[in-house]
Motif scaffolding. Structure first.
Motif, PDB file in Angstrom:
ATOM      1  N   THR A 204      15.857 -14.510  20.171  1.00  0.00           N
ATOM      2  CA  THR A 204      15.896 -15.378  18.984  1.00  0.00           C
ATOM      3  C   THR A 204      16.619 -14.666  17.846  1.00  0.00           C
ATOM      4  OG1 THR A 204      13.659 -14.592  18.432  1.00  0.00           O
ATOM      5  CG2 THR A 204      13.837 -16.710  19.578  1.00  0.00           C
ATOM      6  N   PRO A 205      17.926 -14.517  17.936  1.00  0.00           N
ATOM      7  CA  PRO A 205      18.674 -13.715  16.961  1.00  0.00           C
ATOM      8  C   PRO A 205      18.858 -14.422  15.627  1.00  0.00           C
ATOM      9  CG  PRO A 205      20.187 -14.766  18.493  1.00  0.00           C
ATOM     10  CD  PRO A 205      18.792 -15.090  18.982  1.00  0.00           C
ATOM     11  N   GLY A 206      19.257 -13.634  14.640  1.00  0.00           N
ATOM     12  CA  GLY A 206      19.620 -14.183  13.336  1.00  0.00           C
ATOM     13  C   GLY A 206      18.946 -13.485  12.188  1.00  0.00           C
ATOM     14  N   HIS A 207      17.621 -13.434  12.215  1.00  0.00           N
ATOM     15  CA  HIS A 207      16.904 -12.802  11.113  1.00  0.00           C
ATOM     16  C   HIS A 207      17.198 -11.309  11.043  1.00  0.00           C
ATOM     17  CE1 HIS A 207      13.784 -11.635   8.326  1.00  0.00           C
ATOM     18  NE2 HIS A 207      13.252 -10.825   9.238  1.00  0.00           N
ATOM     19  N   ALA A 208      17.246 -10.661  12.198  1.00  0.00           N
ATOM     20  CA  ALA A 208      17.471  -9.216  12.254  1.00  0.00           C
ATOM     21  C   ALA A 208      18.107  -8.868  13.586  1.00  0.00           C
ATOM     22  CB  ALA A 208      16.138  -8.474  12.096  1.00  0.00           C
ATOM     23  N   ILE A 209      18.687  -7.681  13.653  1.00  0.00           N
ATOM     24  CA  ILE A 209      19.279  -7.204  14.902  1.00  0.00           C
ATOM     25  C   ILE A 209      18.201  -7.163  15.983  1.00  0.00           C
ATOM     26  CG2 ILE A 209      20.296  -5.206  16.061  1.00  0.00           C
ATOM     27  CD1 ILE A 209      21.653  -4.515  13.391  1.00  0.00           C
ATOM     28  N   GLY A 210      18.496  -7.789  17.123  1.00  0.00           N
ATOM     29  CA  GLY A 210      17.589  -7.749  18.265  1.00  0.00           C
ATOM     30  C   GLY A 210      16.286  -8.488  18.071  1.00  0.00           C
ATOM     31  N   HIS A 211      16.253  -9.495  17.226  1.00  0.00           N
ATOM     32  CA  HIS A 211      14.999 -10.202  16.968  1.00  0.00           C
ATOM     33  C   HIS A 211      14.483 -10.884  18.231  1.00  0.00           C
ATOM     34  CE1 HIS A 211      12.187 -13.252  15.487  1.00  0.00           C
ATOM     35  NE2 HIS A 211      12.013 -12.461  14.452  1.00  0.00           N
ATOM     36  N   LEU A 212      13.184 -10.660  18.510  1.00  0.00           N
ATOM     37  CA  LEU A 212      12.528 -11.215  19.681  1.00  0.00           C
ATOM     38  C   LEU A 212      11.410 -12.166  19.270  1.00  0.00           C
ATOM     39  CD1 LEU A 212      11.968  -7.945  21.778  1.00  0.00           C
ATOM     40  CD2 LEU A 212      13.712  -9.690  22.206  1.00  0.00           C
ATOM     41  N   SER A 213      11.151 -13.146  20.112  1.00  0.00           N
ATOM     42  CA  SER A 213       9.942 -13.950  20.024  1.00  0.00           C
ATOM     43  C   SER A 213       9.250 -13.886  21.379  1.00  0.00           C
ATOM     44  CB  SER A 213      10.271 -15.404  19.663  1.00  0.00           C
ATOM     45  OG  SER A 213      10.838 -15.484  18.376  1.00  0.00           O
ATOM     46  N   GLY A 214       8.021 -14.402  21.434  1.00  0.00           N
ATOM     47  CA  GLY A 214       7.273 -14.405  22.682  1.00  0.00           C
ATOM     48  C   GLY A 214       6.761 -15.794  23.002  1.00  0.00           C
ATOM     49  N   LEU A 215       6.597 -16.095  24.287  1.00  0.00           N
ATOM     50  CA  LEU A 215       6.009 -17.342  24.727  1.00  0.00           C
ATOM     51  C   LEU A 215       4.995 -17.017  25.804  1.00  0.00           C
ATOM     52  CD1 LEU A 215       7.582 -20.770  25.349  1.00  0.00           C
ATOM     53  CD2 LEU A 215       6.281 -19.730  27.199  1.00  0.00           C
ATOM     54  N   ALA A 216       3.718 -17.333  25.525  1.00  0.00           N
ATOM     55  CA  ALA A 216       2.637 -17.031  26.459  1.00  0.00           C
ATOM     56  C   ALA A 216       2.035 -18.319  27.002  1.00  0.00           C
ATOM     57  CB  ALA A 216       1.565 -16.205  25.768  1.00  0.00           C
ATOM     58  N   ARG A 217       1.758 -18.330  28.299  1.00  0.00           N
ATOM     59  CA  ARG A 217       1.103 -19.473  28.929  1.00  0.00           C
ATOM     60  C   ARG A 217      -0.403 -19.347  28.668  1.00  0.00           C
ATOM     61  NH1 ARG A 217       3.436 -22.190  33.158  1.00  0.00           N
ATOM     62  NH2 ARG A 217       4.642 -20.299  33.579  1.00  0.00           N
ATOM     63  N   THR A 218      -0.957 -20.336  27.984  1.00  0.00           N
ATOM     64  CA  THR A 218      -2.360 -20.250  27.579  1.00  0.00           C
ATOM     65  C   THR A 218      -3.312 -21.014  28.492  1.00  0.00           C
ATOM     66  OG1 THR A 218      -1.774 -21.964  25.937  1.00  0.00           O
ATOM     67  CG2 THR A 218      -1.995 -19.695  25.152  1.00  0.00           C
ATOM     68  N   THR A 219      -2.839 -22.046  29.171  1.00  0.00           N
ATOM     69  CA  THR A 219      -3.640 -22.747  30.181  1.00  0.00           C
ATOM     70  C   THR A 219      -2.708 -23.241  31.276  1.00  0.00           C
ATOM     71  OG1 THR A 219      -3.464 -24.940  29.124  1.00  0.00           O
ATOM     72  CG2 THR A 219      -5.362 -23.565  28.489  1.00  0.00           C
ATOM     73  N   THR A 220      -3.307 -23.544  32.417  1.00  0.00           N
ATOM     74  CA  THR A 220      -2.597 -24.251  33.477  1.00  0.00           C
ATOM     75  C   THR A 220      -3.389 -25.507  33.810  1.00  0.00           C
ATOM     76  OG1 THR A 220      -3.761 -22.976  35.193  1.00  0.00           O
ATOM     77  CG2 THR A 220      -1.608 -22.160  34.476  1.00  0.00           C
ATOM     78  N   GLY A 221      -2.676 -26.497  34.380  1.00  0.00           N
ATOM     79  CA  GLY A 221      -3.323 -27.747  34.788  1.00  0.00           C
ATOM     80  C   GLY A 221      -3.973 -28.525  33.666  1.00  0.00           C
ATOM     81  N   PRO A 222      -3.286 -28.913  32.597  1.00  0.00           N
ATOM     82  CA  PRO A 222      -1.844 -28.772  32.403  1.00  0.00           C
ATOM     83  C   PRO A 222      -1.469 -27.438  31.738  1.00  0.00           C
ATOM     84  CG  PRO A 222      -2.766 -30.059  30.614  1.00  0.00           C
ATOM     85  CD  PRO A 222      -3.912 -29.744  31.535  1.00  0.00           C
ATOM     86  N   ASP A 223      -0.174 -27.121  31.822  1.00  0.00           N
ATOM     87  CA  ASP A 223       0.343 -25.928  31.158  1.00  0.00           C
ATOM     88  C   ASP A 223       0.383 -26.125  29.653  1.00  0.00           C
ATOM     89  OD1 ASP A 223       0.724 -24.540  33.508  1.00  0.00           O
ATOM     90  OD2 ASP A 223       2.859 -25.007  33.660  1.00  0.00           O
ATOM     91  N   THR A 224      -0.078 -25.114  28.931  1.00  0.00           N
ATOM     92  CA  THR A 224       0.120 -25.057  27.479  1.00  0.00           C
ATOM     93  C   THR A 224       0.619 -23.668  27.129  1.00  0.00           C
ATOM     94  OG1 THR A 224      -2.165 -24.369  27.013  1.00  0.00           O
ATOM     95  CG2 THR A 224      -1.697 -26.746  27.004  1.00  0.00           C
ATOM     96  N   PHE A 225       1.256 -23.558  25.959  1.00  0.00           N
ATOM     97  CA  PHE A 225       1.901 -22.308  25.575  1.00  0.00           C
ATOM     98  C   PHE A 225       1.733 -22.041  24.085  1.00  0.00           C
ATOM     99  CE2 PHE A 225       4.182 -24.228  29.101  1.00  0.00           C
ATOM    100  CZ  PHE A 225       4.315 -23.190  30.013  1.00  0.00           C
ATOM    101  N   ILE A 226       1.747 -20.766  23.735  1.00  0.00           N
ATOM    102  CA  ILE A 226       1.858 -20.337  22.345  1.00  0.00           C
ATOM    103  C   ILE A 226       3.169 -19.586  22.195  1.00  0.00           C
ATOM    104  CG2 ILE A 226       1.036 -18.576  20.719  1.00  0.00           C
ATOM    105  CD1 ILE A 226      -1.776 -19.469  21.204  1.00  0.00           C
ATOM    106  N   VAL A 227       3.938 -19.930  21.167  1.00  0.00           N
ATOM    107  CA  VAL A 227       5.134 -19.178  20.794  1.00  0.00           C
ATOM    108  C   VAL A 227       4.785 -18.252  19.638  1.00  0.00           C
ATOM    109  CG1 VAL A 227       7.415 -19.316  19.710  1.00  0.00           C
ATOM    110  CG2 VAL A 227       6.841 -20.851  21.591  1.00  0.00           C
ATOM    111  N   MET A 228       5.098 -16.967  19.792  1.00  0.00           N
ATOM    112  CA  MET A 228       4.968 -15.986  18.723  1.00  0.00           C
ATOM    113  C   MET A 228       6.352 -15.792  18.141  1.00  0.00           C
ATOM    114  SD  MET A 228       2.820 -13.575  21.262  1.00  0.00           S
ATOM    115  CE  MET A 228       1.921 -14.536  22.483  1.00  0.00           C
ATOM    116  N   GLY A 229       6.594 -16.390  16.980  1.00  0.00           N
ATOM    117  CA  GLY A 229       7.955 -16.503  16.481  1.00  0.00           C
ATOM    118  C   GLY A 229       8.457 -15.350  15.654  1.00  0.00           C
ATOM    119  N   GLY A 230       7.601 -14.346  15.376  1.00  0.00           N
ATOM    120  CA  GLY A 230       8.064 -13.271  14.507  1.00  0.00           C
ATOM    121  C   GLY A 230       8.563 -13.831  13.192  1.00  0.00           C
TER     122      GLY A 230
END
Length: 355
Positions: free
Chosen positions: A187-213
C-alpha cells in the motif's frame, strides 16, 4: 451508489486478532498538517492514538503489526504521551515478548516503529519494499536514518518484495504465515515501503480485518465514496448537540455535508479530504481509492492506525476482534468521524436550511 468490484481472497485458516491500545495520545495536531482542502471550523484534530495489532496464526506463530514510541515529546505545539510499552502491555496480559516471532512495521515513522529493544533479538523485523535501501544502515552510521543500528544488531530484518503473482482485490499481497490467515498488502504512497495487513477473522462465512497503518489518517479521507454515499439521516450515526440536531430536522444532514464538499471544490461522492503527509501523493491517493474498494465489502472491516472512532466500541486486547461482524462494529463506527466536523456543519447549516 456504485456496486464495488469483487474482492476475492483464497480460502485459508483463521488468524486470532487483537487490537492493542498502545496508550499513546497525541493532542494539538493541526488538521492542515494531515488533511486538505481546509474545512472551516475544523482546525485541530481531537487526540489520536496509534493502534497496534497482535496476530496469531493457526499454528501459534505471533506477529505484531506496528509498535509505538514510548517517549513524551513536544513537537510543533503537539503533546505526545505514551503510558506503556507494547511489550509491557503484552506481558501484563500473559504474552511474553519472546513469544513474538515477528514485528511488522507498516512504515518507518516514530509512532509506528516503537522500541524494538524491548523484544529479544529472536524477534525478526518485517519491512516493505525499498526500506533497506532508504534507511539502512541505521543511525548513527546513517545520520538521517529513523532506525538505530543497535536495534538491528543480531536481529533479522526481512524486506517483503511482493514478487509473487498473489493479488487480493487491487493489492499485491504476501501470505505471511503461509496458511492464508494473514496477508501483507503493498500500500505505497504515505511512506517508502508502506505495508498494510489483512487477517481472516472467521470462516463460514469468511470475514477479514484490514490493518491500514497510515494509508490514511482520518475517516474523511476514505468517506464518502462512490461505494458509500453519505446516509440520508445522520441521527443513527452521530452524537450531535441537541441544537444542531433540531436545526437539521428540516434538512437531511447528508445535504448539509454534501454542500460542504461542493463548496470546497469536491463532489458529493468524494471523501472530504486528501492526504498531506505523503511520500508520493499520486500513489497515496491511488492506495486510498483501493482501500475504498476493500471497505465497500460487507465482510471487511478496515482500521487505520489513528482511527479513534473505534474507541469505546471495539474490544481491546486481551480480548480478540474476531467477532467484529457479529457485534456490528463496522456499522457502529463507520460514520463516527463526522462528529469531529460538527463545528463546520454548524457554520454551514443556515445556508443549507435556508435560514
Amino acid at each position: 451508489m456504485t456496486h464495488p468490484p469483487r474482492f476475492d481472497v483464497p480460502g485459508g485458516e483463521t488468524a486470532k486478532v487483537s487490537i492493542i491500545d498502545s496508550t499513546m495520545r497525541l493532542s494539538g495536531l493541526p488538521v492542515s498538517s494531515l488533511l486538505e482542502p481546509p474545512l472551516e471550523g475544523f482546525d485541530i484534530l481531537p487526540p489520536i492514538t496509534t493502534w497496534s495489532f497482535l496476530v496469531e496464526s493457526s499454528t501459534g506463530k505471533k506477529a505484531l503489526f506496528d509498535l509505538v514510541c514510548v517517549e513524551m515529546l513536544t513537537e510543533s505545539g503537539c503533546d505526545i504521551y505514551v503510558q506503556a510499552n507494547v511489550a509491557d502491555i503484552l506481558e501484563e496480559n500473559g504474552v511474553q515478548p519472546a513469544e513474538i516471532n515477528s514485528i511488522i512495521w507498516s512504515h518507518h515513522h516514530f509512532d509506528h516503529i516503537g522500541d524494538v529493544s524491548t523484544f529479544p533479538a529472536s524477534t525478526e523485523l518485517i519491512v516493505g519494499p525499498g526500506f533497506k535501501d532508504a534507511f539502512c544502515p541505521g543511525y548513527p552510521a546513517n545520520p538521517t536514518s529513523p532506525i538505530r543500528e543497535v536495534d538491528l544488531r543480531g536481529r533479522s530484518l526481512r524486506e517483503i518484495n511482493f514478487e509473487s503473482d498473489l493479488v487480493l482485490g487491487p493489492f499485491k499481497a504476501f501470505d505471511f504465515f503461509g496458511d492464508g490467515s494473514f496477508y501483507l498488502l503493498n500500500t505505497p504512497g504515505h511512506a517508502i515501503g508502506h505495508l498494510s495487513g489483512l487477517a481472516r477473522t472467521t470462516t463460514g462465512p469468511d470475514t477479514f480485518i484490514v490493518m491500514g497503518g497510515d494509508l490514511c489518517h482520518h475517516g474523511g479521507e476514505l468517506r464518502p465514496s462512490q461505494y458509500f454515499p453519505l446516509p440520508p439521516s445522520l441521527s443513527n450515526h452521530l452524537s450531535l448537540s441537541d441544537s444542531l440536531r433540531s436545526r437539521l430536522s428540516s434538512c437531511p444532514g447528508s445535504k448539509v455535508l454534501n454542500d460542504l464538499n461542493v463548496k470546497r471544490g469536491r463532489t458529493a461522492s468524494e471523501p472530504f479530504f486528501d492526504p498531506v503527509l505523503v511520500f508520493n501523493k499520486e500513489q497515496a491517493i491511488k492506495t486510498i481509492h483501493e482501500a475504498q474498494r476493500a471497505e465497500a465489502q460487507d465482510n471487511i472491516f478496515c482500521l487505520f492506525a489513528h482511527d479513534m472512532s473505534i474507541l469505546g466500541v471495539v474490544d481491546m486486547f486481551p480480548e480478540t476482534a474476531n467477532n467484529w461482524k457479529a457485534k456490528g462494529w463496522k456499522e457502529k463506527t463507520f460514520w463516527k468521524f463526522l462528529n469531529e466536523l460538527e463545528v463546520a456543519v454548524t457554520a454551514n447549516v443556515n445556508d443549507s436550511v435556508g435560514l
